[in-house]
Design a protein around this motif. Structure first.
Motif, PDB file in Angstrom:
ATOM      1  N   UNK A  47     -16.378 -36.562  15.080  1.00 50.01           N
ATOM      2  CA  UNK A  47     -16.150 -38.000  14.955  1.00 50.01           C
ATOM      3  C   UNK A  47     -15.980 -38.642  16.325  1.00 50.01           C
ATOM      4  N   UNK A  48     -15.271 -37.947  17.230  1.00 50.63           N
ATOM      5  CA  UNK A  48     -15.103 -38.459  18.589  1.00 50.63           C
ATOM      6  C   UNK A  48     -16.441 -38.507  19.306  1.00 50.63           C
ATOM      7  N   UNK A  49     -17.229 -37.441  19.146  1.00 48.95           N
ATOM      8  CA  UNK A  49     -18.539 -37.386  19.798  1.00 48.95           C
ATOM      9  C   UNK A  49     -19.434 -38.507  19.283  1.00 48.95           C
ATOM     10  N   UNK A  50     -19.377 -38.754  17.981  1.00 47.25           N
ATOM     11  CA  UNK A  50     -20.235 -39.802  17.406  1.00 47.25           C
ATOM     12  C   UNK A  50     -19.828 -41.179  17.908  1.00 47.25           C
ATOM     13  N   UNK A  51     -18.518 -41.443  17.967  1.00 49.02           N
ATOM     14  CA  UNK A  51     -18.052 -42.765  18.361  1.00 49.02           C
ATOM     15  C   UNK A  51     -18.211 -43.003  19.858  1.00 49.02           C
ATOM     16  N   UNK A  52     -17.815 -42.006  20.673  1.00 46.48           N
ATOM     17  CA  UNK A  52     -17.787 -42.197  22.119  1.00 46.48           C
ATOM     18  C   UNK A  52     -18.951 -41.542  22.848  1.00 46.48           C
ATOM     19  N   UNK A  53     -19.697 -40.702  22.144  1.00 48.47           N
ATOM     20  CA  UNK A  53     -20.802 -39.994  22.787  1.00 48.47           C
ATOM     21  C   UNK A  53     -21.808 -40.893  23.488  1.00 48.47           C
ATOM     22  N   UNK A  54     -22.211 -42.025  22.862  1.00 51.24           N
ATOM     23  CA  UNK A  54     -23.171 -42.885  23.555  1.00 51.24           C
ATOM     24  C   UNK A  54     -22.676 -43.380  24.909  1.00 51.24           C
ATOM     25  N   UNK A  55     -21.358 -43.581  25.027  1.00 46.15           N
ATOM     26  CA  UNK A  55     -20.789 -44.066  26.280  1.00 46.15           C
ATOM     27  C   UNK A  55     -20.461 -42.927  27.231  1.00 46.15           C
ATOM     28  N   UNK A  56     -19.816 -41.867  26.716  1.00 45.57           N
ATOM     29  CA  UNK A  56     -19.276 -40.820  27.573  1.00 45.57           C
ATOM     30  C   UNK A  56     -20.147 -39.578  27.646  1.00 45.57           C
ATOM     31  N   UNK A  57     -21.272 -39.577  26.935  1.00 47.64           N
ATOM     32  CA  UNK A  57     -22.191 -38.445  27.016  1.00 47.64           C
ATOM     33  C   UNK A  57     -21.523 -37.141  26.615  1.00 47.64           C
ATOM     34  N   UNK A  58     -21.628 -36.136  27.496  1.00 51.02           N
ATOM     35  CA  UNK A  58     -21.042 -34.822  27.221  1.00 51.02           C
ATOM     36  C   UNK A  58     -20.019 -34.486  28.298  1.00 51.02           C
ATOM     37  N   UNK A  59     -19.144 -35.454  28.576  1.00 50.39           N
ATOM     38  CA  UNK A  59     -18.076 -35.236  29.542  1.00 50.39           C
ATOM     39  C   UNK A  59     -16.934 -34.443  28.949  1.00 50.39           C
ATOM     40  N   UNK A  60     -15.827 -34.404  29.667  1.00 51.16           N
ATOM     41  CA  UNK A  60     -14.708 -33.547  29.297  1.00 51.16           C
ATOM     42  C   UNK A  60     -14.103 -33.922  27.949  1.00 51.16           C
ATOM     43  N   UNK A  61     -14.181 -35.195  27.551  1.00 51.51           N
ATOM     44  CA  UNK A  61     -13.589 -35.630  26.291  1.00 51.51           C
ATOM     45  C   UNK A  61     -14.465 -35.312  25.095  1.00 51.51           C
ATOM     46  N   UNK A  62     -15.768 -35.340  25.274  1.00 51.15           N
ATOM     47  CA  UNK A  62     -16.687 -35.240  24.137  1.00 51.15           C
ATOM     48  C   UNK A  62     -17.448 -33.924  24.057  1.00 51.15           C
ATOM     49  N   UNK A  63     -17.278 -33.046  25.034  1.00 51.24           N
ATOM     50  CA  UNK A  63     -17.976 -31.756  24.991  1.00 51.24           C
ATOM     51  C   UNK A  63     -17.137 -30.720  24.243  1.00 51.24           C
ATOM     52  N   UNK A  64     -17.755 -29.599  23.934  1.00 51.03           N
ATOM     53  CA  UNK A  64     -17.090 -28.527  23.179  1.00 51.03           C
ATOM     54  C   UNK A  64     -17.317 -27.196  23.880  1.00 51.03           C
ATOM     55  N   UNK A  65     -16.520 -26.192  23.495  1.00 49.66           N
ATOM     56  CA  UNK A  65     -16.748 -24.820  23.924  1.00 49.66           C
ATOM     57  C   UNK A  65     -16.791 -24.614  25.423  1.00 49.66           C
ATOM     58  N   UNK A  66     -17.748 -23.773  25.860  1.00 55.83           N
ATOM     59  CA  UNK A  66     -17.852 -23.423  27.269  1.00 55.83           C
ATOM     60  C   UNK A  66     -18.151 -24.633  28.142  1.00 55.83           C
ATOM     61  N   UNK A  67     -18.928 -25.576  27.604  1.00 55.89           N
ATOM     62  CA  UNK A  67     -19.251 -26.778  28.374  1.00 55.89           C
ATOM     63  C   UNK A  67     -17.997 -27.582  28.680  1.00 55.89           C
ATOM     64  N   UNK A  68     -17.088 -27.682  27.697  1.00 62.46           N
ATOM     65  CA  UNK A  68     -15.812 -28.363  27.926  1.00 62.46           C
ATOM     66  C   UNK A  68     -14.947 -27.575  28.901  1.00 62.46           C
TER      67      UNK A  68
END
Length: 420
Positions: A47-68
């Motif tokens: 839900x966070x990725x869907x809401x903020x993903x367009x703005x924040x891409x795959x940064x620390x708040x919206x990424x998961x797993x090893x990428x985060x």
């Protein structure tokens, strides 16, 4: 859509878990711990990725797993406590510029606007020096548009509707995202072209390497994380300060008590790094304000597999809602939950609060990386305001909390400001 806070079932304020509308609303500390810590591998932040993903891409708040994980590790050195305390003079300077504007134009002030601009100045001057002039006006306009459209995004996500489905504000929000990301990209490009190497967050992010692969952040990831820190580092602190000043205006006895503490600790001199830990009442006031008006009022996770939560079956893809606003006002866990009482956070009383009962910064491994930054900043700025001003409410103009990305005050926070 009007206000997600009004859609929280009343039972959520009284029970541990409530199944409603195809979701499970959870408030019990044990269940929150399960979702955010012990069983976190079974849940995702879709839900966070869907809401903020367009703005924040795959940064620390919206990424998961090893990428985060590697982005978190790369950013962590910028938030060490000793380094943060050295920023106190910058926090005080930003607050004093607000005080100067109040003195130059006495009367009723738009406190929410003032706090937004002051905390943006802080985040620019401390984490990304020199960017304020180019980003501040763009960020203020674009974030207003993005937040305004967020209500429909939250509604569509909660109903499981596809993200591409047209909705009011969709095009204006998309334009705001493009403008914000383009402006931030320009800051990164200018830094690369200039060859400057000041020791700020951008420089540290440019140098950061994934310990496993050795890769560095590309242009997109730099923009993603800078926008994340701008959003999380100034928007939430601005909300916390605005709601706190409103509460102090409503409860002048607490305003006087906090101001007396500042006078005893710092006198009339500027607040210094060594004063922060001695401003206990000021911090109690801030913590209680964030209990009643949490800057981020709701969080969510989605089940990555079939599981059970609080005795309620949760199928893969179903949502677990973490209503921070309701958790902080739960009738079974807070005495007089709707009453402003900073004594809850006196050292003796705070020690009795369960860890997952109070979540202004989230919890578990993904707890806000800037938590210490925010508390030191808010303490220094609030203490500075109390040194130089008194606050009182404007009749008939009390703000009303609206849940968007952050907890917005409908009608703003107009307060009468009087110089001390």
């Amino acid at each position: 859509m009007r206000n997600p806070l009004e859609a929280i079932p009343r039972e959520v304020y009284q029970r541990d878990a409530v199944a409603y509308g195809g979701r499970v609303w959870i408030t019990a500390p044990a269940l929150l711990r399960e979702v955010l810590l012990d069983g976190r591998s079974r849940y995702r932040k879709l839900s966070t990725i869907r809401l903020l993903g367009p703005l924040l891409g795959r940064g620390i708040l919206t990424s998961e797993g090893a990428e985060w994980k590697w982005q978190r590790q790369a950013s962590a050195p910028a938030f060490r406590q000793p380094d943060l305390l050295r920023l106190v003079p910058a926090f005080v300077r930003a607050a004093m510029r607000v005080v100067a504007r109040w003195r130059a134009s006495p009367g009723v002030q738009a406190i929410d606007r003032d706090m937004t601009r002051a905390t943006f100045e802080v985040i620019s001057s401390t984490l990304l020096p020199s960017a304020e002039d180019s980003l501040a006006p763009v960020f203020e306009r674009s974030m207003g548009t993005f937040q305004h459209a967020a209500g429909w995004g939250i509604l569509y996500a909660s109903m499981g509707l596809p993200g591409w489905l047209p909705r009011p504000g969709m095009l204006s929000a998309a334009r705001a995202v493009r403008v914000l990301r383009a402006a931030t990209h320009e800051v990164v490009a200018q830094r690369r072209a200039a060859g400057e190497r000041p020791d700020d967050l951008l420089h540290r992010l440019m140098l950061a390497r994934d310990p496993d692969s050795g890769r560095t952040m590309d242009e997109r990831q730099l923009v993603d994380n800078l926008l994340t820190f701008y959003l999380a580092g100034h928007e939430t602190t601005a909300r916390a300060l605005a709601w706190t000043l409103y509460l102090l205006a409503r409860f002048p006895a607490w305003e006087a008590r906090a101001a007396d503490e500042v006078a005893a600790v710092a006198g009339s001199a500027p607040v210094q790094p060594e004063h922060i830990e001695r401003l206990g009442v000021v911090q109690q006031v801030l913590k209680e304000s964030m209990r009643l008006y949490p800057p981020v009022p709701m969080m969510g996770r989605q089940a990555a597999e079939d599981t059970t939560l609080g005795g309620v079956p949760l199928r893969r893809g179903m949502s677990a809602v973490l209503p921070i606003y309701a958790i902080h006002r739960h009738a079974a866990r807070w005495r007089d939950p709707d009453v402003f009482d900073p004594e809850r956070f006196s050292p003796r009383n705070e020690a009795r609060i369960e860890r997952f009962q109070y979540l202004p910064f989230g919890g578990g491994p993904r707890i806000c990386i800037g938590m210490a930054f925010a508390m030191i900043e808010a303490t220094a700025m609030l203490a500075t305001f109390l040194q130089h001003a008194r606050f009182s409410c404007v009749a008939g103009r009390d703000p009303y909390p609206i849940a968007r990305v952050t907890l917005l005050p409908r009608g703003g926070v107009p307060l009468q400001v009087t110089a001390r």
